[in-house]
Design an enzyme around this catalytic site. Structure first.
Site, PDB file in Angstrom:
ATOM      1  N   HIS A  18    -110.543  20.753 -30.271  1.00 59.58           N
ATOM      2  CA  HIS A  18    -109.171  20.373 -30.644  1.00 59.58           C
ATOM      3  C   HIS A  18    -108.930  18.942 -30.167  1.00 59.58           C
ATOM      4  O   HIS A  18    -108.527  18.699 -29.032  1.00 59.58           O
ATOM      5  CB  HIS A  18    -108.178  21.357 -30.002  1.00 59.58           C
ATOM      6  CG  HIS A  18    -106.745  21.116 -30.386  1.00 59.58           C
ATOM      7  ND1 HIS A  18    -105.774  22.091 -30.269  1.00 59.58           N
ATOM      8  CD2 HIS A  18    -106.107  20.020 -30.881  1.00 59.58           C
ATOM      9  CE1 HIS A  18    -104.607  21.611 -30.659  1.00 59.58           C
ATOM     10  NE2 HIS A  18    -104.783  20.348 -31.040  1.00 59.58           N
ATOM     11  N   HIS A  20    -107.675  15.196 -32.060  1.00 61.39           N
ATOM     12  CA  HIS A  20    -107.291  14.411 -33.236  1.00 61.39           C
ATOM     13  C   HIS A  20    -107.894  13.019 -33.066  1.00 61.39           C
ATOM     14  O   HIS A  20    -107.524  12.315 -32.122  1.00 61.39           O
ATOM     15  CB  HIS A  20    -105.768  14.310 -33.345  1.00 61.39           C
ATOM     16  CG  HIS A  20    -105.092  15.656 -33.385  1.00 61.39           C
ATOM     17  ND1 HIS A  20    -104.670  16.244 -34.554  1.00 61.39           N
ATOM     18  CD2 HIS A  20    -104.785  16.537 -32.394  1.00 61.39           C
ATOM     19  CE1 HIS A  20    -104.115  17.417 -34.287  1.00 61.39           C
ATOM     20  NE2 HIS A  20    -104.178  17.633 -32.984  1.00 61.39           N
ATOM     21  N   HIS A 198    -102.355  24.598 -36.197  1.00 60.23           N
ATOM     22  CA  HIS A 198    -101.550  24.495 -34.983  1.00 60.23           C
ATOM     23  C   HIS A 198    -100.421  25.520 -35.100  1.00 60.23           C
ATOM     24  O   HIS A 198     -99.747  25.590 -36.138  1.00 60.23           O
ATOM     25  CB  HIS A 198    -100.908  23.113 -34.867  1.00 60.23           C
ATOM     26  CG  HIS A 198    -101.835  22.031 -34.415  1.00 60.23           C
ATOM     27  ND1 HIS A 198    -103.026  21.768 -35.019  1.00 60.23           N
ATOM     28  CD2 HIS A 198    -101.727  21.140 -33.393  1.00 60.23           C
ATOM     29  CE1 HIS A 198    -103.621  20.753 -34.394  1.00 60.23           C
ATOM     30  NE2 HIS A 198    -102.848  20.347 -33.405  1.00 60.23           N
ATOM     31  N   GLU A 201     -97.194  26.033 -30.353  1.00 57.78           N
ATOM     32  CA  GLU A 201     -97.170  24.929 -29.374  1.00 57.78           C
ATOM     33  C   GLU A 201     -95.698  24.761 -29.001  1.00 57.78           C
ATOM     34  O   GLU A 201     -95.282  25.130 -27.919  1.00 57.78           O
ATOM     35  CB  GLU A 201     -97.761  23.658 -30.000  1.00 57.78           C
ATOM     36  CG  GLU A 201     -97.690  22.424 -29.111  1.00 57.78           C
ATOM     37  CD  GLU A 201     -98.130  21.129 -29.815  1.00 57.78           C
ATOM     38  OE1 GLU A 201     -98.143  21.091 -31.054  1.00 57.78           O
ATOM     39  OE2 GLU A 201     -98.439  20.149 -29.105  1.00 57.78           O
ATOM     40  N   ASP A 279    -106.816  17.192 -27.176  1.00 59.65           N
ATOM     41  CA  ASP A 279    -105.771  16.969 -28.179  1.00 59.65           C
ATOM     42  C   ASP A 279    -105.702  15.502 -28.628  1.00 59.65           C
ATOM     43  O   ASP A 279    -106.250  15.163 -29.682  1.00 59.65           O
ATOM     44  CB  ASP A 279    -104.404  17.459 -27.677  1.00 59.65           C
ATOM     45  CG  ASP A 279    -103.461  17.885 -28.797  1.00 59.65           C
ATOM     46  OD1 ASP A 279    -103.895  17.902 -29.970  1.00 59.65           O
ATOM     47  OD2 ASP A 279    -102.303  18.221 -28.505  1.00 59.65           O
ATOM     48  N   ASP A 280    -105.016  14.676 -27.862  1.00 60.89           N
ATOM     49  CA  ASP A 280    -104.885  13.244 -28.167  1.00 60.89           C
ATOM     50  C   ASP A 280    -105.137  12.479 -26.869  1.00 60.89           C
ATOM     51  O   ASP A 280    -104.192  12.038 -26.206  1.00 60.89           O
ATOM     52  CB  ASP A 280    -103.480  12.951 -28.708  1.00 60.89           C
ATOM     53  CG  ASP A 280    -103.192  13.723 -29.988  1.00 60.89           C
ATOM     54  OD1 ASP A 280    -103.636  13.284 -31.056  1.00 60.89           O
ATOM     55  OD2 ASP A 280    -102.551  14.796 -29.898  1.00 60.89           O
TER      56      ASP A 280
HETATM   57  N1  HPA Z   1     -99.386  18.763 -32.349  1.00 65.59           N
HETATM   58  C1  HPA Z   1     -99.102  18.605 -33.636  1.00 65.59           C
HETATM   59  N2  HPA Z   1     -99.583  17.606 -34.358  1.00 65.59           N
HETATM   60  C2  HPA Z   1    -100.383  16.715 -33.776  1.00 65.59           C
HETATM   61  C3  HPA Z   1    -100.703  16.819 -32.447  1.00 65.59           C
HETATM   62  C4  HPA Z   1    -100.187  17.899 -31.685  1.00 65.59           C
HETATM   63  O1  HPA Z   1    -100.422  18.063 -30.477  1.00 65.59           O
HETATM   64  N3  HPA Z   1    -101.521  15.755 -32.174  1.00 65.59           N
HETATM   65  C5  HPA Z   1    -101.692  15.082 -33.315  1.00 65.59           C
HETATM   66  N4  HPA Z   1    -100.988  15.645 -34.294  1.00 65.59           N
HETATM   67 ZN    ZN Z   2    -103.377  19.063 -31.784  1.00 71.37          ZN
END
Ligand code: HPA
Ligand code: ZN
Length: 337
Positions: A18, A20, A198, A201, A279-280
């Site tokens: 996971h 991006h 997703h 969250e 994630d990022d």
């Molecule tokens: N959630 C939703 N969209 C996203 C995320 C995330 O954590 N990171 C990049 N796009």
């Molecule tokens: Zn994500």
């Protein structure tokens, strides 16, 4: 944390599922690409940009994340971004990476699908031949955009079908439930694509259930809010649906107030198949090993949990069964020594 445990977390073979790729753009690279491409940024310096990373929720992050991605114009830009991530992942002993990318973030700016996927894919190929690191690409639909736009993106993607293995769903979760994309996902399933989304969250547990029932996804990205629904938790455990959890992201986006409040330990205790991911990483304070170190520092997690998380990172992957077995055997050998 015990130095031995720390060393083990850092050196254990792992997969990241996971991440991006646009979220791996570090401020320094954003500024370098902006200069190279003559793109104007509203931030004057790397420090000023980093300062803006004080997020209050998912949307406040997404606004800055899409602004950062605006510097990506050429195939080489996508290559350089991906190469930088892969070098960091390799340092964290990531042996297999499944990367998300957001084609609509680029095609909406006039950058072609082929330019984006071409640069990303070339970097993945180089990592494979140079380091033996395996990888796969998952194209995400932006859920704040329409079903029609998702279908148009799928059309643009089809000539590159050999370069990605599946589709996902990301961007603003609240108000954009999975059912909005039920027909697109049904079409993707017919095409033999792997499916993830997703869910849970910021959105409610109900979105996890509809992602499973209506989109028929194989993994849930995040999914941490499942614990609010006991029946759903039992179902996820029984069906071994993997949750790709991103602890530092959850703290930065205020899903949990602080790291010690994260429910990773409770997810494991509920018998769920969980993986740890970044994630990022450029936006949330670290790469995959930073996520492991932080969770093991503040939660009562130990060697057995590390072994399970490393194993499940491969078992939850979309690798062919023989590859999975080989990598899980490497994990077992690592923990036996
Ligand atoms: N959630 C939703 N969209 C996203 C995320 C995330 O954590 N990171 C990049 N796009
Ligand atoms: Zn994500």
């Amino acid at each position: 944390m015990d130095a031995g445990l720390r060393h083990m977390l850092e050196r254990m073979p792992k997969a990241e599922l996971h991440m991006h790729i646009e979220g791996s753009l570090e401020p320094e690279l954003i500024f370098a690409l902006a200069a190279r491409n003559g793109v104007a940024l509203k931030y004057r310096s790397v420090d000023e940009l980093r300062h803006a990373y004080a997020f209050t929720d998912l949307q406040s992050f997404l606004d800055i994340y899409y602004a950062g991605a605006s510097v990506l114009l050429k195939e080489q830009d996508f290559y350089d971004m991906t190469r930088a991530y892969l070098e960091r992942a390799r340092a964290d002993n990531v042996r297999h990476a499944e990367l998300f990318f957001d084609p609509q973030t680029h095609t909406e700016r006039g950058v072609s699908f082929g330019t984006a996927i071409g640069g990303i894919h070339r970097a993945l190929q180089d990592a494979r031949t140079e380091w033996g690191m395996s990888s796969a690409l998952i194209m995400c639909f932006l859920r704040h955009l329409s079903e029609e736009e998702a279908f148009a993106t799928l059309e643009q993607a089809l000539p590159y079908r050999d370069k990605f293995i599946g589709v996902g769903l990301d961007s603003s979760e609240r108000g954009h439930p999975p059912e909005k994309f039920a027909r697109v996902f049904a079409r993707c399933r017919e095409l033999g694509l792997r499916l993830v989304a997703h869910a849970g969250e910021e959105g409610p547990p109900e979105y996890i259930r509809t992602a499973l029932d209506l989109l028929q996804v194989e993994r849930i990205d995040h999914g941490v809010r499942c614990l609010e629904d006991a029946e759903l938790t039992l179902r996820l455990a029984r069906d071994k649906v993997p949750l790709t959890v991103c602890p530092l992201s959850n703290v930065r986006l205020r899903v949990f107030d602080k790291a010690a409040d994260h429910n990773l330990m409770r997810l494991l205790e509920a018998g769920l198949t969980v993986t740890v991911n970044s994630d990022d990483p450029a936006y949330f304070g670290g790469y995959v090993n930073d996520n492991f170190r932080e969770m093991f520092a503040v939660l009562p997690l130990g060697r057995t949990h590390a072994h399970q998380l490393a194993r499940d990172s491969f078992s939850a992957s979309f690798l062919p069964p023989a590859e999975k077995q080989k990598l899980m055997a490497e994990v077992d050998a690592f923990f036996a020594s």
